[in-house]
Design a protein around this motif. Structure first.
Motif, PDB file in Angstrom:
ATOM      1  N   THR A   9      -6.209  11.232   9.410  1.00  0.00           N
ATOM      2  CA  THR A   9      -6.914  11.111   7.516  1.00  0.00           C
ATOM      3  C   THR A   9      -5.155  11.381   7.236  1.00  0.00           C
ATOM      4  OG1 THR A   9      -9.146  11.356   7.991  1.00  0.00           O
ATOM      5  CG2 THR A   9      -8.140  10.806   5.635  1.00  0.00           C
ATOM      6  N   ALA A  10      -4.586  12.753   7.281  1.00  0.00           N
ATOM      7  CA  ALA A  10      -3.893  12.931   6.345  1.00  0.00           C
ATOM      8  C   ALA A  10      -2.942  12.144   6.058  1.00  0.00           C
ATOM      9  CB  ALA A  10      -3.423  15.024   6.815  1.00  0.00           C
ATOM     10  N   ARG A  11      -2.435  11.526   7.483  1.00  0.00           N
ATOM     11  CA  ARG A  11      -0.767  10.489   7.456  1.00  0.00           C
ATOM     12  C   ARG A  11      -1.775   9.706   7.301  1.00  0.00           C
ATOM     13  NH1 ARG A  11       2.357  11.327  12.672  1.00  0.00           N
ATOM     14  NH2 ARG A  11       3.932  10.116  12.103  1.00  0.00           N
ATOM     15  N   ALA A  12      -2.412   8.842   6.996  1.00  0.00           N
ATOM     16  CA  ALA A  12      -3.036   7.639   6.066  1.00  0.00           C
ATOM     17  C   ALA A  12      -3.340   7.981   5.054  1.00  0.00           C
ATOM     18  CB  ALA A  12      -4.255   7.354   6.894  1.00  0.00           C
ATOM     19  N   ARG A  13      -3.705   9.354   4.002  1.00  0.00           N
ATOM     20  CA  ARG A  13      -4.124   8.944   3.200  1.00  0.00           C
ATOM     21  C   ARG A  13      -2.032   9.022   2.257  1.00  0.00           C
ATOM     22  NH1 ARG A  13      -8.115  14.211   2.096  1.00  0.00           N
ATOM     23  NH2 ARG A  13      -9.531  13.023   2.331  1.00  0.00           N
ATOM     24  N   GLU A  14      -1.239  10.006   3.176  1.00  0.00           N
ATOM     25  CA  GLU A  14      -0.022   9.923   2.597  1.00  0.00           C
ATOM     26  C   GLU A  14       0.757   8.609   2.354  1.00  0.00           C
ATOM     27  OE1 GLU A  14       4.439  11.818   4.159  1.00  0.00           O
ATOM     28  OE2 GLU A  14       2.699  12.253   5.397  1.00  0.00           O
ATOM     29  N   HIS A  15       1.012   7.854   3.638  1.00  0.00           N
ATOM     30  CA  HIS A  15       1.736   6.596   3.173  1.00  0.00           C
ATOM     31  C   HIS A  15       0.647   5.668   3.007  1.00  0.00           C
ATOM     32  CE1 HIS A  15       4.191   6.786   7.186  1.00  0.00           C
ATOM     33  NE2 HIS A  15       3.537   7.618   7.072  1.00  0.00           N
ATOM     34  N   LEU A  16      -0.524   6.003   2.436  1.00  0.00           N
ATOM     35  CA  LEU A  16      -1.715   5.153   0.965  1.00  0.00           C
ATOM     36  C   LEU A  16      -0.874   5.334  -0.176  1.00  0.00           C
ATOM     37  CD1 LEU A  16      -4.908   5.277   2.846  1.00  0.00           C
ATOM     38  CD2 LEU A  16      -3.576   3.127   2.302  1.00  0.00           C
ATOM     39  N   GLN A  17      -0.469   6.773  -0.444  1.00  0.00           N
ATOM     40  CA  GLN A  17      -0.623   7.305  -1.541  1.00  0.00           C
ATOM     41  C   GLN A  17       0.887   6.939  -2.055  1.00  0.00           C
ATOM     42  OE1 GLN A  17      -1.454   8.744  -4.016  1.00  0.00           O
ATOM     43  NE2 GLN A  17      -3.751   9.101  -3.375  1.00  0.00           N
ATOM     44  N   GLU A  18       2.321   6.406  -1.079  1.00  0.00           N
ATOM     45  CA  GLU A  18       3.476   5.970  -0.953  1.00  0.00           C
ATOM     46  C   GLU A  18       3.358   4.583  -1.466  1.00  0.00           C
ATOM     47  OE1 GLU A  18       7.252   6.495  -0.598  1.00  0.00           O
ATOM     48  OE2 GLU A  18       6.036   7.348  -1.384  1.00  0.00           O
ATOM     49  N   GLY A  19       2.663   4.077  -0.783  1.00  0.00           N
ATOM     50  CA  GLY A  19       2.714   2.683  -0.832  1.00  0.00           C
ATOM     51  C   GLY A  19       1.651   1.998  -2.319  1.00  0.00           C
ATOM     52  N   LYS A  20       0.806   3.353  -2.440  1.00  0.00           N
ATOM     53  CA  LYS A  20       0.470   2.366  -3.652  1.00  0.00           C
ATOM     54  C   LYS A  20       1.285   3.128  -4.828  1.00  0.00           C
ATOM     55  CE  LYS A  20      -3.469   4.118  -7.174  1.00  0.00           C
ATOM     56  NZ  LYS A  20      -4.058   5.034  -7.169  1.00  0.00           N
ATOM     57  N   ARG A  21       2.224   3.792  -5.115  1.00  0.00           N
ATOM     58  CA  ARG A  21       3.137   4.259  -6.022  1.00  0.00           C
ATOM     59  C   ARG A  21       4.209   3.219  -5.702  1.00  0.00           C
ATOM     60  NH1 ARG A  21       8.352   5.777  -5.613  1.00  0.00           N
ATOM     61  NH2 ARG A  21       8.059   6.029  -3.544  1.00  0.00           N
ATOM     62  N   ILE A  22       4.960   2.667  -4.472  1.00  0.00           N
ATOM     63  CA  ILE A  22       5.619   1.521  -4.859  1.00  0.00           C
ATOM     64  C   ILE A  22       5.227   0.001  -5.309  1.00  0.00           C
ATOM     65  CG2 ILE A  22       7.498   0.262  -3.564  1.00  0.00           C
ATOM     66  CD1 ILE A  22       7.551   2.762  -1.430  1.00  0.00           C
ATOM     67  N   ALA A  23       3.601   0.221  -5.016  1.00  0.00           N
ATOM     68  CA  ALA A  23       3.142  -1.031  -5.716  1.00  0.00           C
ATOM     69  C   ALA A  23       3.566  -1.242  -6.778  1.00  0.00           C
ATOM     70  CB  ALA A  23       1.309  -1.341  -4.733  1.00  0.00           C
ATOM     71  N   LEU A  24       3.129   0.254  -7.559  1.00  0.00           N
ATOM     72  CA  LEU A  24       2.940  -0.148  -9.123  1.00  0.00           C
ATOM     73  C   LEU A  24       4.271   0.213  -9.751  1.00  0.00           C
ATOM     74  CD1 LEU A  24       0.713   2.701  -9.675  1.00  0.00           C
ATOM     75  CD2 LEU A  24      -0.324   0.655  -9.886  1.00  0.00           C
ATOM     76  N   GLU A  25       4.969   0.322  -8.694  1.00  0.00           N
ATOM     77  CA  GLU A  25       6.691  -0.016  -9.483  1.00  0.00           C
ATOM     78  C   GLU A  25       6.879  -1.347  -9.467  1.00  0.00           C
ATOM     79  OE1 GLU A  25       8.796   3.239  -7.110  1.00  0.00           O
ATOM     80  OE2 GLU A  25       7.807   4.278  -8.596  1.00  0.00           O
ATOM     81  N   THR A  26       6.271  -1.845  -7.896  1.00  0.00           N
ATOM     82  CA  THR A  26       7.528  -3.584  -7.830  1.00  0.00           C
ATOM     83  C   THR A  26       6.410  -4.468  -8.318  1.00  0.00           C
ATOM     84  OG1 THR A  26       6.326  -3.298  -6.144  1.00  0.00           O
ATOM     85  CG2 THR A  26       8.588  -2.833  -6.430  1.00  0.00           C
ATOM     86  N   GLU A  27       4.959  -4.097  -8.946  1.00  0.00           N
ATOM     87  CA  GLU A  27       4.274  -4.831  -9.519  1.00  0.00           C
ATOM     88  C   GLU A  27       3.534  -5.875  -8.131  1.00  0.00           C
ATOM     89  OE1 GLU A  27       4.881  -7.147 -13.056  1.00  0.00           O
ATOM     90  OE2 GLU A  27       5.055  -4.936 -14.488  1.00  0.00           O
ATOM     91  N   GLU A  28       3.313  -5.122  -7.233  1.00  0.00           N
ATOM     92  CA  GLU A  28       2.739  -5.906  -5.899  1.00  0.00           C
ATOM     93  C   GLU A  28       1.444  -5.975  -6.080  1.00  0.00           C
ATOM     94  OE1 GLU A  28       3.213  -8.628  -2.665  1.00  0.00           O
ATOM     95  OE2 GLU A  28       4.638  -7.709  -4.274  1.00  0.00           O
ATOM     96  N   LEU A  29       1.168  -6.201  -6.647  1.00  0.00           N
ATOM     97  CA  LEU A  29      -0.659  -6.281  -7.316  1.00  0.00           C
ATOM     98  C   LEU A  29      -1.529  -6.536  -6.342  1.00  0.00           C
ATOM     99  CD1 LEU A  29      -0.812  -7.782 -10.958  1.00  0.00           C
ATOM    100  CD2 LEU A  29      -0.787  -5.540  -9.382  1.00  0.00           C
ATOM    101  N   ASP A  30      -1.146  -7.989  -5.387  1.00  0.00           N
ATOM    102  CA  ASP A  30      -1.488  -8.311  -3.619  1.00  0.00           C
ATOM    103  C   ASP A  30      -1.920  -6.577  -2.661  1.00  0.00           C
ATOM    104  OD1 ASP A  30      -2.611 -10.268  -4.786  1.00  0.00           O
ATOM    105  OD2 ASP A  30      -0.831 -11.443  -3.759  1.00  0.00           O
ATOM    106  N   GLY A  31      -0.998  -6.750  -2.433  1.00  0.00           N
ATOM    107  CA  GLY A  31      -0.885  -5.126  -1.250  1.00  0.00           C
ATOM    108  C   GLY A  31      -1.727  -3.509  -2.387  1.00  0.00           C
TER     109      GLY A  31
END
Length: 394
Positions: free
Chosen positions: A38-60
């Motif tokens: 779960t820890a590593r899953a949360r880590e990658h989800l947070q990183e992916g969410k940050r990049i998605a917000l920066e790039t406006e990748e709404l589907d992802g």
């Protein structure tokens, strides 16, 4: 699989494919969640969410929020709210995109309608232009036909005028012949009644005095001789009159030319002179030649009066068995033949000379007057004038 996902993430980071990084982090988080990490899953989800917000990748971002609701159940309500807001944003964006496409479709239809209108308008102008061109061509045909009809009417009127002039000349010639016959009759009567009567009387007196030598007879013979001298003088006078009449004899054509000189040059105050071949049979020249030659001389005289500023004009007419030669000279100012403009008068002269099958030339220079020489063959049929000459005449 973990190594493959990590390698793909590393490659995308090195290539700078930031829009695809949220999807790589999502796949890793999904893998770790499946592995109960779960820890590593949360880590990658947070990183992916940050990049998605920066790039406006709404589907992802939508997929990441759904997985976060499963991985981090404590904050699932917050993730659900974010997902709802994201869906509203996507709906709004989709609506804007649909409106944009609708506007594009409307503008496209408007452009198509404008193009159709322009095409119809262009076709209309093409038809209007074609109609104007056809109308212009029809007008040109009508005008050309009228010009041809006018030329034909002009030629017909000219022929009628020439025929009328010829008839008048024939009538005048008949009157001259009648005058000649009357003059011959008068001379015959004078010779018969005057001269022959006197000579018969003298002959009778001399026969009665034949052989007588008395004074009275001598006196009567002297009177008879004096009477013979008187008769001789009378005969000489009649002979001289006949000789002068023969010398002064001229045809109707010559009379017409003299009248023309008097009515044109004389009226304009020009000194004029006519020299012609008195032995030629001008009555034997064809009527068409005389009429056209008369018109040519008339045109030359008019040009002299209008342009030459002359004091004297001379017309010479010579005739031979095969040709007629007319020469018109003036002592005017002359002109440069190369610079001189060929007007309607010269075109008319050229037309008539051509019809008679003859030739003509102009000799002129500034200050030396002008001489026009026309040579016409006799007994040659008339030729039809060319189109160029007819256009010059009209």
């Amino acid at each position: 699989m973990e190594s493959n996902y990590l390698e793909a993430l590393q490659i995308r980071e090195e290539l700078g494919e930031t829009r695809n990084l949220p999807r790589s982090n999502y796949f890793l988080a999904e893998y770790y969640w499946d592995q109960r990490d779960t820890a590593r899953a949360r880590e990658h989800l947070q990183e992916g969410k940050r990049i998605a917000l920066e790039t406006e990748e709404l589907d992802g971002l939508q997929d990441i929020l759904k997985l976060q609701m499963l991985v981090d159940r404590e904050n699932s309500a917050q993730y659900g709210l974010e997902l709802s807001e994201l869906k509203d944003s996507l709906i709004q964006e989709e609506r804007l995109l649909r409106d944009k496409f609708a506007r594009v479709r409307y503008q496209t239809d408007q452009y198509i309608a404008e193009n159709q209108f322009l095409s119809r308008q262009r076709m209309m102008w093409i038809w209007v232009t074609a109609g104007i061109v056809l109308l212009g061509m029809a007008l040109l045909v009508i005008i050309n036909q009228r010009i041809r009809n006018q030329k034909l009417r002009f030629l017909q009127q000219q022929q009628e005028a020439n025929q009328e002039i010829f008839n008048l000349m024939l009538t005048q010639n008949e009157k001259i012949e009648e005058g000649k016959q009357e003059e011959q009759k008068r001379i015959s009567e004078e010779l018969h009644d005057g001269v022959l009567g006197e000579m018969n009387g003298i002959r009778m007196v001399l026969l009665g005095l034949n052989g007588k030598e008395d004074e009275k007879s001598v006196s009567l013979r002297a009177q008879a001789i004096e009477k013979l001298k008187s008769v001789q003088e009378e005969i000489r006078g009649i002979s001289h009159a006949l000789s002068d009449a023969a010398y002064q004899k001229f045809s109707n054509f010559i009379v017409s030319i003299e009248d023309l000189l008097e009515s044109t040059a004389g009226t304009a105050g020009l000194e004029h002179q006519l020299d012609f071949d008195r032995e030629a049979d001008w009555d034997g020249v064809s009527g068409e030649i005389k009429i056209n030659l008369y018109r040519i001389i008339q045109e030359c005289l008019q040009n002299t009066i209008k342009h030459a500023r002359a004091n004297k004009v001379v017309v010479e007419l010579q005739a031979s068995e095969n040709t007629l030669v007319a020469r018109i000279c003036d002592d005017g100012r002359g002109f440069h033949k190369r610079r001189g403009k060929r007007g309607i008068g010269q075109k008319n002269i050229a037309s008539r000379v051509q019809r008679l099958g003859g030739q003509w030339e102009i000799a002129s220079s500034p200050g030396s007057g002008t001489e026009i020489r026309i040579t016409i063959p006799r007994g040659r049929s008339l030729q039809s004038p060319s189109n160029e000459v007819l256009e010059g005449m009209l």
